[in-house]
Design a protein around this motif. Structure first.
Motif, short mmCIF file in Angstrom:
data_model
loop_
_atom_site.label_atom_id
_atom_site.label_comp_id
_atom_site.label_asym_id
_atom_site.label_seq_id
_atom_site.Cartn_x
_atom_site.Cartn_y
_atom_site.Cartn_z
N ILE A 11 63.28 30.93 106.53
CA ILE A 11 62.22 30.02 106.48
C ILE A 11 62.05 29.37 105.18
CG2 ILE A 11 61.06 31.08 108.46
CD1 ILE A 11 59.25 32.20 106.50
N VAL A 12 61.35 28.52 105.05
CA VAL A 12 61.16 27.78 103.80
C VAL A 12 60.27 28.67 103.22
CG1 VAL A 12 60.22 25.69 102.60
CG2 VAL A 12 61.80 25.45 104.40
N ILE A 13 60.29 29.09 101.90
CA ILE A 13 59.48 30.11 101.33
C ILE A 13 58.59 29.27 100.32
CG2 ILE A 13 59.31 32.06 99.78
CD1 ILE A 13 61.96 33.09 101.25
N GLY A 14 57.55 29.78 100.02
CA GLY A 14 56.70 29.48 98.97
C GLY A 14 55.73 28.24 99.31
N HIS A 69 68.14 27.43 107.89
CA HIS A 69 67.75 27.49 106.69
C HIS A 69 68.99 27.87 105.80
CE1 HIS A 69 65.65 29.37 102.86
NE2 HIS A 69 66.59 30.17 102.90
N GLN A 70 70.08 28.42 106.30
CA GLN A 70 71.40 28.53 105.38
C GLN A 70 71.90 27.35 105.14
OE1 GLN A 70 74.38 30.31 108.15
NE2 GLN A 70 75.91 30.21 106.85
N ALA A 71 71.77 26.29 105.92
CA ALA A 71 72.41 24.79 105.61
C ALA A 71 71.39 24.06 105.16
CB ALA A 71 73.03 24.50 106.94
N ASP A 93 60.58 12.58 106.99
CA ASP A 93 61.73 12.85 106.30
C ASP A 93 61.91 13.02 104.81
OD1 ASP A 93 62.46 12.67 109.06
OD2 ASP A 93 64.07 11.21 108.71
N GLN A 94 60.94 11.88 104.20
CA GLN A 94 60.77 12.20 102.60
C GLN A 94 60.06 13.44 102.34
OE1 GLN A 94 59.00 8.16 102.08
NE2 GLN A 94 60.99 7.40 101.79
N VAL A 101 65.59 19.82 102.15
CA VAL A 101 65.91 20.07 103.70
C VAL A 101 66.58 18.72 103.98
CG1 VAL A 101 65.26 20.21 106.13
CG2 VAL A 101 64.28 21.69 104.27
N ARG A 102 67.76 18.57 104.68
CA ARG A 102 68.12 17.55 104.92
C ARG A 102 67.69 17.39 106.62
NH1 ARG A 102 73.76 17.98 105.69
NH2 ARG A 102 73.38 20.37 105.61
N VAL A 103 67.39 15.82 107.39
CA VAL A 103 67.32 15.89 108.47
C VAL A 103 68.27 15.02 109.19
CG1 VAL A 103 65.32 14.82 110.09
CG2 VAL A 103 64.80 15.71 107.75
#
Length: 127
Positions: A11-14, A69-71, A93-94, A101-103
């Motif tokens: 997961i995105v941390i912080g 998360h890995q990518a 997306d921004q 993170v890419r969407v």
């Protein structure tokens, strides 16, 4: 011996996460759309080249359809309603990009009718 608390995996941390968003994401996992269910069958349990995906993940205050998360990759399945919310999606997306993170946006019709194309598009996004 002291217990060490490790950060949650994948997961995105912080980031602060509103408990209401977490509850809503849980509801979304229980009530996935038909295209989400179809794609989840291909992504779940590390089925796509051993990449681990989470569904309905909260990132930056938004609930994304699928997240690896890995990518650093978010996959969004866009239905017909997204044609009327282009500015909203662009802003979203921004915000997600600020979390590195890419969407990848995929139409729901492609998921339903062209799954092979969808899978190859996702695999290309990993490269």
């Amino acid at each position: 011996m002291r217990e060490v608390s490790l950060p949650p995996k994948n997961i995105v941390i912080g980031q602060p996460v509103n408990p209401e968003k977490t509850a809503r994401a849980k509801e979304f996992r229980s009530n996935m759309t038909y295209p989400e269910k179809l794609l989840w069958e291909k992504l779940r349990a590390n089925r796509l080249n051993s990449h681990h995906f989470r569904r309905q993940q909260v990132i930056g205050g938004y609930i994304v359809d699928f997240y690896c998360h890995q990518a650093g990759l978010v996959i969004e399945i866009d239905g017909a309603s997204h044609a009327d919310q282009v500015d909203y999606d662009l802003h979203r997306d921004q915000v997600l990009a600020t979390f590195s993170v890419r969407v990848l946006r995929i139409s729901s019709q492609d998921v339903i009718k062209r799954m092979d194309y969808v899978i190859s598009t996702i695999l290309e996004a990993f490269e």
